[in-house]
Design an enzyme around this catalytic site. Structure first.
Site, PDB file in Angstrom:
ATOM      1  N   THR A  53       6.323   4.859   6.211  1.00 26.06           N
ATOM      2  CA  THR A  53       6.939   6.132   6.602  1.00 26.06           C
ATOM      3  C   THR A  53       8.248   5.872   7.359  1.00 26.06           C
ATOM      4  O   THR A  53       9.120   6.736   7.404  1.00 26.06           O
ATOM      5  CB  THR A  53       5.973   6.958   7.493  1.00 26.06           C
ATOM      6  OG1 THR A  53       5.410   6.096   8.499  1.00 26.06           O
ATOM      7  CG2 THR A  53       4.846   7.559   6.682  1.00 26.06           C
ATOM      8  N   LEU A  57     -10.809  -5.917  -9.277  1.00 25.86           N
ATOM      9  CA  LEU A  57      -9.978  -5.794  -8.072  1.00 25.86           C
ATOM     10  C   LEU A  57      -9.445  -4.379  -7.892  1.00 25.86           C
ATOM     11  O   LEU A  57      -8.946  -3.767  -8.846  1.00 25.86           O
ATOM     12  CB  LEU A  57      -8.783  -6.760  -8.183  1.00 25.86           C
ATOM     13  CG  LEU A  57      -7.744  -6.641  -7.057  1.00 25.86           C
ATOM     14  CD1 LEU A  57      -8.252  -7.288  -5.778  1.00 25.86           C
ATOM     15  CD2 LEU A  57      -6.413  -7.280  -7.470  1.00 25.86           C
ATOM     16  N   HIS A  94      14.073  -7.196  -3.244  1.00 26.22           N
ATOM     17  CA  HIS A  94      12.956  -6.304  -3.600  1.00 26.22           C
ATOM     18  C   HIS A  94      12.541  -6.525  -5.054  1.00 26.22           C
ATOM     19  O   HIS A  94      11.360  -6.512  -5.385  1.00 26.22           O
ATOM     20  CB  HIS A  94      13.347  -4.839  -3.383  1.00 26.22           C
ATOM     21  CG  HIS A  94      13.658  -4.511  -1.945  1.00 26.22           C
ATOM     22  ND1 HIS A  94      12.841  -4.897  -0.910  1.00 26.22           N
ATOM     23  CD2 HIS A  94      14.697  -3.848  -1.367  1.00 26.22           C
ATOM     24  CE1 HIS A  94      13.370  -4.489   0.243  1.00 26.22           C
ATOM     25  NE2 HIS A  94      14.494  -3.843  -0.007  1.00 26.22           N
ATOM     26  N   ARG A  96       4.064  -8.823  13.864  1.00 26.76           N
ATOM     27  CA  ARG A  96       3.752  -7.474  14.352  1.00 26.76           C
ATOM     28  C   ARG A  96       3.124  -6.668  13.235  1.00 26.76           C
ATOM     29  O   ARG A  96       3.161  -7.067  12.066  1.00 26.76           O
ATOM     30  CB  ARG A  96       5.014  -6.792  14.897  1.00 26.76           C
ATOM     31  CG  ARG A  96       6.157  -6.766  13.918  1.00 26.76           C
ATOM     32  CD  ARG A  96       7.360  -5.986  14.462  1.00 26.76           C
ATOM     33  NE  ARG A  96       8.505  -6.129  13.579  1.00 26.76           N
ATOM     34  CZ  ARG A  96       9.597  -6.834  13.851  1.00 26.76           C
ATOM     35  NH1 ARG A  96       9.737  -7.459  15.004  1.00 26.76           N
ATOM     36  NH2 ARG A  96      10.584  -6.911  12.974  1.00 26.76           N
ATOM     37  N   ASP A 147       6.953  -8.908   3.828  1.00 26.36           N
ATOM     38  CA  ASP A 147       8.228  -8.823   4.541  1.00 26.36           C
ATOM     39  C   ASP A 147       9.151  -9.981   4.142  1.00 26.36           C
ATOM     40  O   ASP A 147       8.671 -11.073   3.842  1.00 26.36           O
ATOM     41  CB  ASP A 147       7.950  -8.848   6.051  1.00 26.36           C
ATOM     42  CG  ASP A 147       9.164  -8.435   6.861  1.00 26.36           C
ATOM     43  OD1 ASP A 147      10.097  -7.822   6.286  1.00 26.36           O
ATOM     44  OD2 ASP A 147       9.191  -8.720   8.068  1.00 26.36           O
TER      45      ASP A 147
HETATM   46  C1  FPP Z   1      10.093  -5.539   3.433  1.00 27.79           C
HETATM   47  O1  FPP Z   1      11.122  -6.481   3.347  1.00 27.79           O
HETATM   48  C2  FPP Z   1       9.790  -5.027   2.115  1.00 27.79           C
HETATM   49  C3  FPP Z   1       9.830  -3.719   1.744  1.00 27.79           C
HETATM   50  C4  FPP Z   1      10.168  -2.629   2.660  1.00 27.79           C
HETATM   51  C5  FPP Z   1       9.592  -3.328   0.354  1.00 27.79           C
HETATM   52  C6  FPP Z   1       8.430  -4.041  -0.244  1.00 27.79           C
HETATM   53  C7  FPP Z   1       8.506  -3.893  -1.693  1.00 27.79           C
HETATM   54  C8  FPP Z   1       8.198  -4.848  -2.570  1.00 27.79           C
HETATM   55  C9  FPP Z   1       7.678  -6.172  -2.198  1.00 27.79           C
HETATM   56  C10 FPP Z   1       8.358  -4.605  -4.005  1.00 27.79           C
HETATM   57  C11 FPP Z   1       7.519  -3.461  -4.431  1.00 27.79           C
HETATM   58  C12 FPP Z   1       6.583  -3.871  -5.421  1.00 27.79           C
HETATM   59  C13 FPP Z   1       5.872  -3.037  -6.169  1.00 27.79           C
HETATM   60  C14 FPP Z   1       4.894  -3.602  -7.107  1.00 27.79           C
HETATM   61  C15 FPP Z   1       6.007  -1.595  -6.134  1.00 27.79           C
HETATM   62  P1  FPP Z   1      12.483  -6.182   4.102  1.00 27.79           P
HETATM   63  O2  FPP Z   1      13.365  -5.425   3.194  1.00 27.79           O
HETATM   64  O3  FPP Z   1      12.211  -5.506   5.413  1.00 27.79           O
HETATM   65  O4  FPP Z   1      13.013  -7.631   4.322  1.00 27.79           O
HETATM   66  P2  FPP Z   1      13.858  -8.169   5.558  1.00 27.79           P
HETATM   67  O5  FPP Z   1      12.949  -8.138   6.755  1.00 27.79           O
HETATM   68  O6  FPP Z   1      14.215  -9.548   5.144  1.00 27.79           O
HETATM   69  O7  FPP Z   1      15.039  -7.255   5.694  1.00 27.79           O
END
Ligand code: FPP
Length: 252
Positions: free
Chosen positions: A78, A143, A49, A206, A32
């Protein structure tokens, strides 16, 4: 499990090095903070991201070195379908980008790639890239890199319940045989041990619909670090803290 890699030892103080037994087999991570990382720099959320992808690679490498058996990463939930379409499209292109850059290295490191979640509902380009990587790595026994993609725990449990009812209906199983072990086989995580350690970055504390059944006895570790800032040292600190915990599973 012993920690034999010098890399791991280097990160820890001498006093801490005595206790390098019992590393977690299965680490699950809620990644996150990507959006906030980008916003803090005046960048669009998707830049966070993108940066998060290279953190994934760093942590996978650290997990390989630390002899972790399973690393489950919450990549797309989801509930993430509620985000703007442009952000969803961007996130769902990232597995392909990640694999394009890092798959050769993962293969070299004997990593096997798998997913949990409603795979069939993902866009074809995401499925194709991930399916290719699954095929290419299916015989690796290092892994297990497990991407939770279009994953939601309540959906998973409902899905399991429906399948169980169906199997009861057609006498494939009996009500008497239904216990926790049999129930677990209907989950996406069938065959995987439950996570020993859950890490959540980004300051929130959470579960966000992640592995609700599987985390029953998992140790939790939270950090304010935003996912793109998370690194090997922080990861090793989490592993070290885990090693100090006494797990009792309801016993004494
Ligand atoms: C949450 O941060 C993150 C996500 C919903 C996307 C997670 C994706 C990656 C870490 C990259 C994917 C990597 C691969 C290898 C496929 P948020 O957007 O909710 O952050 P915020 O809470 O600061 O808004």
């Amino acid at each position: 499990m012993s920690m034999k890699i010098p890399f791991f030892n280097k990160q820890l103080k001498e006093t801490e090095m005595a206790n390098l037994e019992s590393a977690p087999d299965h680490v699950a991570i809620i990644m996150d903070g990507n959006g906030r990382w980008a916003q803090k720099r005046g960048l669009p959320r998707i830049a966070g991201h993108k940066e998060g992808v290279s953190t994934v690679n760093k942590i996978v490498k650290a997990a390989v070195k630390a002899n972790i058996k399973i690393l489950t990463l919450y990549t797309f939930s989801t509930e993430n379908w509620k985000r703007p379409k442009s952000e969803i499209d961007f996130i769902l292109k990232l597995p392909k980008e990640f694999l394009h850059i890092y798959l050769p290295g993962l293969i070299e490191n004997n990593v096997r790639i798998e997913t949990i979640g409603d795979f069939d509902a993902l866009p074809k380009h995401t499925r194709d890239a991930v399916q290719y990587a699954k095929e290419k790595t299916k015989d690796n026994d290092g892994l297990l890199l497990n991407f939770a993609l279009n994953y939601g725990s309540r959906f998973e449990i409902m899905h399991a319940v429906k399948q169980i009812m169906n199997d009861l209906d057609c006498s494939k199983i009996t009500l008497d045989s239904l216990d926790e072990n049999l129930f677990s086989t209907y989950l996406y995580t069938n065959g995987l041990s439950d996570p020993d350690l859950l890490i959540r970055t980004g300051g929130e504390q959470r579960l966000s619909n992640f592995l609700l059944w599987q985390l029953a006895y998992t140790e939790f570790w939270f950090t304010d670090d935003l996912w793109p800032d998370f690194n090997e040292t922080t990861f090793l600190n989490a592993l070290y803290d885990y090693q100090q915990r006494k797990r009792r599973y309801g016993g004494i």
